[in-house]
Design a protein around this motif. Structure first.
Motif, short mmCIF file in Angstrom:
data_model
loop_
_atom_site.label_atom_id
_atom_site.label_comp_id
_atom_site.label_asym_id
_atom_site.label_seq_id
_atom_site.Cartn_x
_atom_site.Cartn_y
_atom_site.Cartn_z
N PHE A 1 -7.57 1.81 -3.63
CA PHE A 1 -6.98 3.08 -4.04
C PHE A 1 -8.01 4.02 -4.67
O PHE A 1 -7.81 5.24 -4.67
N MET B 1 -8.33 -3.62 3.69
CA MET B 1 -6.91 -3.95 3.66
C MET B 1 -6.64 -5.22 4.47
O MET B 1 -5.88 -6.10 4.03
N LEU C 1 -6.87 -4.05 -4.80
CA LEU C 1 -6.01 -2.88 -4.65
C LEU C 1 -6.57 -1.68 -5.43
O LEU C 1 -6.56 -0.55 -4.93
N PHE D 1 0.81 -1.22 0.00
CA PHE D 1 0.00 0.00 0.00
C PHE D 1 0.84 1.27 0.00
O PHE D 1 0.30 2.35 -0.03
#
Length: 112
Positions: A99, A16, A95, A2
């Motif tokens: 993000f 996460m 991911l 990350f």
């Protein structure tokens, strides 16, 4: 995975942690070989290190003799169903989702 920037959205923590608990752990334990130190000896001012042959954590568990076959059956059935390429795609999708939820500032844009 990350980066080093701070994530201010508390909802991202659950996403996460779920990523680390499932896909990332499975990929690391079943597909990525690591070296384990066998012996380290000092020769003068230097050290000589000897390693076991590279193995995945899954292979180490399966090779360990004191674990019963019943205990080994669960990781073995999981290993047979896993596809590292699919895991990598799932990791990348999660991911991207994480993000996309992150607030981007001008400082982050300049560094990327």
């Amino acid at each position: 995975m990350f980066g080093y920037k701070r994530f201010k959205n508390p909802e991202l923590t659950q996403l996460m942690n779920a990523l680390y608990a499932k896909e990332w752990t499975q990929l690391q334990n079943h597909s990525c070989q690591t070296l384990k130190l066998k012996q380290k000896e000092r020769i003068g001012a230097r050290y000589r290190k000897r390693y076991h042959t590279p193995q995945t954590p899954y292979q180490r568990v399966m090779d360990y003799e004191s674990i019963t076959n019943e205990t080994k059956s669960k990781p073995q059935t999981l290993h047979e169903t896993l596809n590292p390429f699919d895991l990598k795609q799932q990791i990348n999708a999660k991911l991207r989702h994480i993000f996309s939820m992150r607030k981007v500032t001008s400082v982050v844009r300049q560094q990327s």
